[in-house]
Design a protein around this motif. Sequence first.
Motif, PDB file in Angstrom:
ATOM      1  N   SER A   1      42.420 -25.883  41.919  1.00  0.00           N
ATOM      2  CA  SER A   1      42.780 -24.551  42.408  1.00  0.00           C
ATOM      3  C   SER A   1      44.293 -24.501  42.609  1.00  0.00           C
ATOM      4  CB  SER A   1      42.096 -24.255  43.748  1.00  0.00           C
ATOM      5  OG  SER A   1      40.715 -24.145  43.596  1.00  0.00           O
ATOM      6  N   VAL A   2      44.865 -23.325  42.416  1.00  0.00           N
ATOM      7  CA  VAL A   2      46.299 -23.142  42.637  1.00  0.00           C
ATOM      8  C   VAL A   2      46.493 -22.607  44.045  1.00  0.00           C
ATOM      9  CG1 VAL A   2      48.388 -21.942  41.879  1.00  0.00           C
ATOM     10  CG2 VAL A   2      46.712 -22.725  40.189  1.00  0.00           C
ATOM     11  N   VAL A   3      47.313 -23.310  44.825  1.00  0.00           N
ATOM     12  CA  VAL A   3      47.560 -22.968  46.225  1.00  0.00           C
ATOM     13  C   VAL A   3      49.022 -22.563  46.382  1.00  0.00           C
ATOM     14  CG1 VAL A   3      47.558 -23.819  48.603  1.00  0.00           C
ATOM     15  CG2 VAL A   3      45.796 -24.593  47.004  1.00  0.00           C
ATOM     16  N   LEU A   4      49.231 -21.389  46.945  1.00  0.00           N
ATOM     17  CA  LEU A   4      50.580 -20.937  47.260  1.00  0.00           C
ATOM     18  C   LEU A   4      50.898 -21.393  48.678  1.00  0.00           C
ATOM     19  CD1 LEU A   4      53.028 -19.169  46.361  1.00  0.00           C
ATOM     20  CD2 LEU A   4      51.985 -17.350  47.683  1.00  0.00           C
ATOM     21  N   ALA A   5      51.974 -22.135  48.831  1.00  0.00           N
ATOM     22  CA  ALA A   5      52.416 -22.620  50.139  1.00  0.00           C
ATOM     23  C   ALA A   5      53.933 -22.713  50.107  1.00  0.00           C
ATOM     24  CB  ALA A   5      51.803 -23.985  50.434  1.00  0.00           C
ATOM     25  N   GLY A   6      54.522 -22.929  51.254  1.00  0.00           N
ATOM     26  CA  GLY A   6      55.969 -23.077  51.320  1.00  0.00           C
ATOM     27  C   GLY A   6      56.426 -24.351  50.637  1.00  0.00           C
ATOM     28  N   GLN A   7      57.735 -24.495  50.522  1.00  0.00           N
ATOM     29  CA  GLN A   7      58.302 -25.627  49.801  1.00  0.00           C
ATOM     30  C   GLN A   7      57.872 -26.960  50.397  1.00  0.00           C
ATOM     31  OE1 GLN A   7      62.563 -25.882  49.927  1.00  0.00           O
ATOM     32  NE2 GLN A   7      62.607 -27.770  48.768  1.00  0.00           N
ATOM     33  N   TYR A   8      57.986 -27.124  51.687  1.00  0.00           N
ATOM     34  CA  TYR A   8      57.669 -28.406  52.312  1.00  0.00           C
ATOM     35  C   TYR A   8      56.188 -28.772  52.157  1.00  0.00           C
ATOM     36  CZ  TYR A   8      57.131 -31.990  55.881  1.00  0.00           C
ATOM     37  OH  TYR A   8      56.803 -33.140  56.538  1.00  0.00           O
ATOM     38  N   PRO A   9      55.248 -27.926  52.577  1.00  0.00           N
ATOM     39  CA  PRO A   9      53.844 -28.317  52.414  1.00  0.00           C
ATOM     40  C   PRO A   9      53.411 -28.437  50.956  1.00  0.00           C
ATOM     41  CG  PRO A   9      53.978 -26.119  53.366  1.00  0.00           C
ATOM     42  CD  PRO A   9      55.368 -26.663  53.316  1.00  0.00           C
ATOM     43  N   SER A  10      54.060 -27.722  50.065  1.00  0.00           N
ATOM     44  CA  SER A  10      53.699 -27.812  48.642  1.00  0.00           C
ATOM     45  C   SER A  10      53.936 -29.212  48.090  1.00  0.00           C
ATOM     46  CB  SER A  10      54.493 -26.805  47.814  1.00  0.00           C
ATOM     47  OG  SER A  10      54.038 -25.501  48.072  1.00  0.00           O
ATOM     48  N   ASN A  11      54.810 -29.960  48.730  1.00  0.00           N
ATOM     49  CA  ASN A  11      55.079 -31.315  48.273  1.00  0.00           C
ATOM     50  C   ASN A  11      53.981 -32.300  48.669  1.00  0.00           C
ATOM     51  OD1 ASN A  11      57.663 -31.192  46.894  1.00  0.00           O
ATOM     52  ND2 ASN A  11      58.454 -30.515  48.858  1.00  0.00           N
ATOM     53  N   PHE A  12      53.281 -32.054  49.773  1.00  0.00           N
ATOM     54  CA  PHE A  12      52.266 -33.022  50.186  1.00  0.00           C
ATOM     55  C   PHE A  12      50.827 -32.535  50.063  1.00  0.00           C
ATOM     56  CE2 PHE A  12      53.836 -31.196  54.249  1.00  0.00           C
ATOM     57  CZ  PHE A  12      52.668 -30.623  54.723  1.00  0.00           C
ATOM     58  N   ILE A  13      50.604 -31.236  49.911  1.00  0.00           N
ATOM     59  CA  ILE A  13      49.228 -30.739  49.793  1.00  0.00           C
ATOM     60  C   ILE A  13      48.458 -31.447  48.676  1.00  0.00           C
ATOM     61  CG2 ILE A  13      47.860 -28.719  49.115  1.00  0.00           C
ATOM     62  CD1 ILE A  13      49.703 -27.031  50.906  1.00  0.00           C
ATOM     63  N   PRO A  14      49.031 -31.618  47.480  1.00  0.00           N
ATOM     64  CA  PRO A  14      48.265 -32.293  46.417  1.00  0.00           C
ATOM     65  C   PRO A  14      47.907 -33.750  46.735  1.00  0.00           C
ATOM     66  CG  PRO A  14      50.050 -31.027  45.470  1.00  0.00           C
ATOM     67  CD  PRO A  14      50.278 -31.062  46.959  1.00  0.00           C
ATOM     68  N   ALA A  15      48.578 -34.363  47.694  1.00  0.00           N
ATOM     69  CA  ALA A  15      48.226 -35.731  48.099  1.00  0.00           C
ATOM     70  C   ALA A  15      46.967 -35.744  48.958  1.00  0.00           C
ATOM     71  CB  ALA A  15      49.385 -36.370  48.863  1.00  0.00           C
ATOM     72  N   PHE A  16      46.637 -34.608  49.570  1.00  0.00           N
ATOM     73  CA  PHE A  16      45.472 -34.524  50.441  1.00  0.00           C
ATOM     74  C   PHE A  16      44.267 -33.881  49.769  1.00  0.00           C
ATOM     75  CE2 PHE A  16      48.823 -35.209  53.459  1.00  0.00           C
ATOM     76  CZ  PHE A  16      48.234 -35.917  54.481  1.00  0.00           C
ATOM     77  N   ALA A  17      44.507 -33.039  48.802  1.00  0.00           N
ATOM     78  CA  ALA A  17      43.413 -32.317  48.140  1.00  0.00           C
ATOM     79  C   ALA A  17      43.728 -32.220  46.650  1.00  0.00           C
ATOM     80  CB  ALA A  17      43.261 -30.916  48.746  1.00  0.00           C
ATOM     81  N   ARG A  18      42.695 -32.142  45.846  1.00  0.00           N
ATOM     82  CA  ARG A  18      42.892 -32.090  44.391  1.00  0.00           C
ATOM     83  C   ARG A  18      43.169 -30.653  43.956  1.00  0.00           C
ATOM     84  NH1 ARG A  18      38.973 -35.898  41.185  1.00  0.00           N
ATOM     85  NH2 ARG A  18      40.462 -35.181  39.654  1.00  0.00           N
ATOM     86  N   VAL A  19      44.332 -30.171  44.375  1.00  0.00           N
ATOM     87  CA  VAL A  19      44.768 -28.814  44.053  1.00  0.00           C
ATOM     88  C   VAL A  19      46.184 -28.881  43.502  1.00  0.00           C
ATOM     89  CG1 VAL A  19      43.297 -27.749  45.828  1.00  0.00           C
ATOM     90  CG2 VAL A  19      45.650 -28.403  46.386  1.00  0.00           C
ATOM     91  N   ARG A  20      46.637 -27.761  42.953  1.00  0.00           N
ATOM     92  CA  ARG A  20      48.000 -27.656  42.446  1.00  0.00           C
ATOM     93  C   ARG A  20      48.761 -26.658  43.307  1.00  0.00           C
ATOM     94  NH1 ARG A  20      47.415 -25.536  36.955  1.00  0.00           N
ATOM     95  NH2 ARG A  20      45.375 -24.858  37.590  1.00  0.00           N
ATOM     96  N   THR A  21      50.046 -26.876  43.451  1.00  0.00           N
ATOM     97  CA  THR A  21      50.895 -25.941  44.187  1.00  0.00           C
ATOM     98  C   THR A  21      51.977 -25.419  43.244  1.00  0.00           C
ATOM     99  OG1 THR A  21      52.250 -27.781  44.986  1.00  0.00           O
ATOM    100  CG2 THR A  21      50.480 -27.010  46.441  1.00  0.00           C
ATOM    101  N   LEU A  22      52.617 -24.337  43.640  1.00  0.00           N
ATOM    102  CA  LEU A  22      53.580 -23.686  42.754  1.00  0.00           C
ATOM    103  C   LEU A  22      54.995 -24.208  42.868  1.00  0.00           C
ATOM    104  CD1 LEU A  22      52.551 -19.938  42.904  1.00  0.00           C
ATOM    105  CD2 LEU A  22      52.022 -21.631  41.171  1.00  0.00           C
ATOM    106  N   ILE A  23      55.381 -24.626  44.025  1.00  0.00           N
ATOM    107  CA  ILE A  23      56.780 -25.013  44.218  1.00  0.00           C
ATOM    108  C   ILE A  23      56.803 -26.414  44.809  1.00  0.00           C
ATOM    109  CG2 ILE A  23      57.016 -24.033  46.527  1.00  0.00           C
ATOM    110  CD1 ILE A  23      59.827 -23.073  45.628  1.00  0.00           C
ATOM    111  N   GLY A  24      57.823 -27.134  44.470  1.00  0.00           N
ATOM    112  CA  GLY A  24      57.971 -28.487  44.990  1.00  0.00           C
ATOM    113  C   GLY A  24      59.441 -28.817  45.078  1.00  0.00           C
ATOM    114  N   PHE A  25      59.819 -29.852  44.392  1.00  0.00           N
ATOM    115  CA  PHE A  25      61.218 -30.266  44.394  1.00  0.00           C
ATOM    116  C   PHE A  25      62.028 -29.410  43.428  1.00  0.00           C
ATOM    117  CE2 PHE A  25      58.806 -34.067  45.581  1.00  0.00           C
ATOM    118  CZ  PHE A  25      59.404 -34.344  46.795  1.00  0.00           C
ATOM    119  N   SER A  26      63.273 -29.164  43.786  1.00  0.00           N
ATOM    120  CA  SER A  26      64.133 -28.333  42.946  1.00  0.00           C
ATOM    121  C   SER A  26      64.390 -28.984  41.586  1.00  0.00           C
ATOM    122  CB  SER A  26      65.453 -28.057  43.653  1.00  0.00           C
ATOM    123  OG  SER A  26      66.132 -29.273  43.920  1.00  0.00           O
ATOM    124  N   ASP A  27      64.207 -30.290  41.483  1.00  0.00           N
ATOM    125  CA  ASP A  27      64.429 -30.997  40.213  1.00  0.00           C
ATOM    126  C   ASP A  27      63.480 -30.537  39.111  1.00  0.00           C
ATOM    127  OD1 ASP A  27      66.077 -32.345  41.894  1.00  0.00           O
ATOM    128  OD2 ASP A  27      65.084 -34.278  41.708  1.00  0.00           O
TER     129      ASP A  27
END
Length: 135
Positions: A35-61
């Motif tokens: 599932s695609v989860v919209l979250a802020g920058q900070y939680p988007s970096n660790f949410i996929p480590a806790f659940a098998r989901v994808r997030t939209l934003i992460g590191f600026s790199d």
Amino acid sequence: TQWSIARIKGWFTNVYFRPTELQALKFLQTVPHDSVVLAGQYPSNFIPAFARVRTLIGFSDFYPTYDDFTKEKTEIEAILSGKKAMDAAKKYLQDHQVQYLYREANPNQKTSDYYKDILEKVFDNGSFEIYRTRL
């Protein structure tokens, strides 16, 4: 100890997760995988480590330019704060195929008004809210 420090200075969310946030992350383990989860920058970096989901934003790199990253971050923050117009938020969520939205509860906003036509609240523990999109 970590708990003494937490009582004195508050929770260090860059090191320790608050129990209420762990509850929200545990809920995300129940949503369909990928599932695609919209979250802020900070939680988007660790949410996929806790659940098998994808997030939209992460590191600026991960963006071609820093301007692209900043634009995306601004769009997401506007939706999470409820400042984006309903039609624009709906278009963004549809275009990015978002199924869930994860955010910290905002005590200054009536959650019943938070994009009520396109989001359904599926989790709320007073500190964190998770919505499922109705698109």
